[in-house]
Design a protein around this motif. Sequence first.
Motif, PDB file in Angstrom:
ATOM      1  N   GLN A 113      29.371  57.616  42.129  1.00 40.70           N
ATOM      2  CA  GLN A 113      30.592  57.531  41.323  1.00 40.70           C
ATOM      3  C   GLN A 113      31.238  56.153  41.479  1.00 40.70           C
ATOM      4  O   GLN A 113      31.712  55.576  40.496  1.00 40.70           O
ATOM      5  CB  GLN A 113      31.578  58.609  41.763  1.00 40.70           C
ATOM      6  N   ASP A 137      44.889  54.122  38.341  1.00 43.95           N
ATOM      7  CA  ASP A 137      45.911  55.144  38.085  1.00 43.95           C
ATOM      8  C   ASP A 137      45.276  56.536  38.147  1.00 43.95           C
ATOM      9  O   ASP A 137      44.130  56.723  37.716  1.00 43.95           O
ATOM     10  CB  ASP A 137      46.522  54.945  36.686  1.00 43.95           C
ATOM     11  N   ILE A 151      36.696  51.966  49.871  1.00 42.46           N
ATOM     12  CA  ILE A 151      36.723  53.052  50.859  1.00 42.46           C
ATOM     13  C   ILE A 151      37.223  54.286  50.123  1.00 42.46           C
ATOM     14  O   ILE A 151      38.416  54.380  49.813  1.00 42.46           O
ATOM     15  CB  ILE A 151      37.678  52.702  52.029  1.00 42.46           C
ATOM     16  N   THR A 152      36.330  55.225  49.837  1.00 42.59           N
ATOM     17  CA  THR A 152      36.687  56.258  48.868  1.00 42.59           C
ATOM     18  C   THR A 152      36.210  57.656  49.252  1.00 42.59           C
ATOM     19  O   THR A 152      35.250  57.808  50.014  1.00 42.59           O
ATOM     20  CB  THR A 152      36.116  55.873  47.481  1.00 42.59           C
ATOM     21  N   VAL A 205      39.345  58.429  34.580  1.00 38.06           N
ATOM     22  CA  VAL A 205      39.995  57.205  35.074  1.00 38.06           C
ATOM     23  C   VAL A 205      39.539  55.990  34.275  1.00 38.06           C
ATOM     24  O   VAL A 205      38.444  55.962  33.713  1.00 38.06           O
ATOM     25  CB  VAL A 205      39.723  56.969  36.578  1.00 38.06           C
ATOM     26  N   ARG A 240      35.183  59.448  46.800  1.00 34.68           N
ATOM     27  CA  ARG A 240      34.143  59.668  45.788  1.00 34.68           C
ATOM     28  C   ARG A 240      32.760  59.425  46.386  1.00 34.68           C
ATOM     29  O   ARG A 240      32.624  58.867  47.475  1.00 34.68           O
ATOM     30  CB  ARG A 240      34.371  58.725  44.600  1.00 34.68           C
ATOM     31  N   ALA A 295      46.381  67.014  44.467  1.00 36.92           N
ATOM     32  CA  ALA A 295      45.907  68.127  43.634  1.00 36.92           C
ATOM     33  C   ALA A 295      44.424  68.387  43.867  1.00 36.92           C
ATOM     34  O   ALA A 295      43.699  68.736  42.928  1.00 36.92           O
ATOM     35  CB  ALA A 295      46.203  67.862  42.154  1.00 36.92           C
ATOM     36  N   PRO A 311      38.682  63.608  37.201  1.00 34.89           N
ATOM     37  CA  PRO A 311      38.002  62.474  37.856  1.00 34.89           C
ATOM     38  C   PRO A 311      37.304  61.526  36.875  1.00 34.89           C
ATOM     39  O   PRO A 311      37.319  60.304  37.077  1.00 34.89           O
ATOM     40  CB  PRO A 311      36.983  63.164  38.771  1.00 34.89           C
ATOM     41  N   ALA A 322      44.385  60.086  36.928  1.00 29.51           N
ATOM     42  CA  ALA A 322      44.164  60.653  35.594  1.00 29.51           C
ATOM     43  C   ALA A 322      44.028  62.167  35.709  1.00 29.51           C
ATOM     44  O   ALA A 322      43.920  62.713  36.814  1.00 29.51           O
ATOM     45  CB  ALA A 322      42.895  60.062  34.988  1.00 29.51           C
ATOM     46  N   ALA A 323      43.973  62.839  34.559  1.00 28.74           N
ATOM     47  CA  ALA A 323      43.940  64.305  34.560  1.00 28.74           C
ATOM     48  C   ALA A 323      42.704  64.840  35.269  1.00 28.74           C
ATOM     49  O   ALA A 323      42.766  65.837  35.985  1.00 28.74           O
ATOM     50  CB  ALA A 323      43.993  64.825  33.126  1.00 28.74           C
TER      51      ALA A 323
HETATM   52  O1  LIG Z   1      39.563  58.136  48.261  1.00 26.18           O
HETATM   53  P1  LIG Z   1      39.874  57.897  46.824  1.00 26.18           P
HETATM   54  O2  LIG Z   1      39.097  56.768  46.222  1.00 26.18           O
HETATM   55  O3  LIG Z   1      41.351  57.785  46.553  1.00 26.18           O
HETATM   56  O4  LIG Z   1      39.366  59.231  46.071  1.00 26.18           O
HETATM   57  C1  LIG Z   1      40.054  60.456  46.321  1.00 26.18           C
HETATM   58  C2  LIG Z   1      39.600  61.484  45.296  1.00 26.18           C
HETATM   59  O5  LIG Z   1      39.870  60.898  44.020  1.00 26.18           O
HETATM   60  C3  LIG Z   1      39.489  61.644  42.870  1.00 26.18           C
HETATM   61  O6  LIG Z   1      40.423  62.686  42.674  1.00 26.18           O
HETATM   62  C4  LIG Z   1      41.733  62.207  42.445  1.00 26.18           C
HETATM   63  O7  LIG Z   1      41.743  61.341  41.295  1.00 26.18           O
HETATM   64  C5  LIG Z   1      41.427  62.001  40.038  1.00 26.18           C
HETATM   65  C6  LIG Z   1      41.414  60.930  38.958  1.00 26.18           C
HETATM   66  O8  LIG Z   1      42.640  60.258  38.900  1.00 26.18           O
HETATM   67  C7  LIG Z   1      42.463  63.089  39.766  1.00 26.18           C
HETATM   68  O9  LIG Z   1      42.141  63.773  38.546  1.00 26.18           O
HETATM   69  C8  LIG Z   1      42.477  64.078  40.939  1.00 26.18           C
HETATM   70  O10 LIG Z   1      43.505  65.027  40.753  1.00 26.18           O
HETATM   71  C9  LIG Z   1      42.713  63.344  42.260  1.00 26.18           C
HETATM   72  O11 LIG Z   1      42.607  64.235  43.357  1.00 26.18           O
HETATM   73  C10 LIG Z   1      38.068  62.149  42.961  1.00 26.18           C
HETATM   74  O12 LIG Z   1      37.820  63.086  41.943  1.00 26.18           O
HETATM   75  C11 LIG Z   1      37.733  62.748  44.313  1.00 26.18           C
HETATM   76  O13 LIG Z   1      36.335  62.988  44.398  1.00 26.18           O
HETATM   77  C12 LIG Z   1      38.109  61.744  45.396  1.00 26.18           C
HETATM   78  O14 LIG Z   1      37.782  62.264  46.673  1.00 26.18           O
END
Ligand SMILES: O=P(O)(O)OC[C@H]1O[C@H](O[C@H]2O[C@H](CO)[C@@H](O)[C@H](O)[C@H]2O)[C@H](O)[C@@H](O)[C@@H]1O
Length: 265
Positions: free
Chosen positions: A81, A43, A74-75, A51, A77, A179, A48, A45-46
């Motif tokens: 992380q 889910d 596949i991320t 979560v 991050r 965001a 990174p 979260a506010a």
């Molecule tokens: O490719 P993903 O695994 O979906 O990662 C994408 C980005 O995810 C994170 O940011 C997003 O999730 C955070 C936690 O829920 C949220 O606070 C933020 O607003 C979202 O953009 C992460 O911080 C990024 O580094 C990833 O690239």
Amino acid sequence: MGIDAVTTRESLALPAADPAGDLPVVWSTAWAPFLDIDGTLLDIAARPDDVFVPDDLIETLTAIADTCGCLALITGRSLGQADALFGAGRFDVAANHGAVVRIGGVVRDQAGDPGAAEAVAAALRPAVDRHAGTFVEEKGHSVAVHYRAAPAAEPFLLQAAREAIRGSGDAWRILIGKAVIEIAPRSATKGTAIAQFLADPAYRRRRPFFAGDDTTDEDAFEAVAAVGGLGVLIGPERKTAARYRLPSPGAFRAWLDGSVAGCAG
Ligand SMILES: O=P(O)(O)OC[C@H]1O[C@H](O[C@H]2O[C@H](CO)[C@@H](O)[C@H](O)[C@H]2O)[C@H](O)[C@@H](O)[C@@H]1O
């Protein structure tokens, strides 16, 4: 391609997915599962670091990896992380939007000098200092600028991101996620990372499955569709190259749980 080639929600012109909870997947060595993390497995979260990774999710993913003989996260991050969330070295990973790939414990870093990303992050700091609630996330080979708590800052931060990479030629691309503005190496995408996995003996000759939620996942949806794979969009309906959709990470986790029960073994 110049820095104006920004991938935005508006620039996507893709067909809508078929809403369907009944996905035609029975895990076996015929499949190569590829799974996005934020907004798909977890889910939103506010921040990174806020979560939550349910213990039973890791058990479920391990069971799928054991059944299929492979599974990759596949991320966007970093590798560190992803390991911190799911266990050090537990799963194969494509990190930093495809710039870093780890298969079978072997890391292939296609992103070049991490010092370049540090310089981009440093150039962005004055911009976030001007907007309360925004911050820079340094990820080694890529950079994210978050504004979940200050959505009105998006245009200003996007302009700052463009300025931060001006003068770097075609080294970087800008992605707009949830965001967040991401600055990642242009040399790789989630789609090229999946192609790299599928060329590896551990993943070769399997049908790829990819689940993702964000517009930044469309490269991966297109990559799996191009080779007859199956894409699942997590979240509300939108234009996408995915063929199926589930409404939320919770619904996807529930589906994953159920899919393990039906594993071919
Ligand atoms: O490719 P993903 O695994 O979906 O990662 C994408 C980005 O995810 C994170 O940011 C997003 O999730 C955070 C936690 O829920 C949220 O606070 C933020 O607003 C979202 O953009 C992460 O911080 C990024 O580094 C990833 O690239």
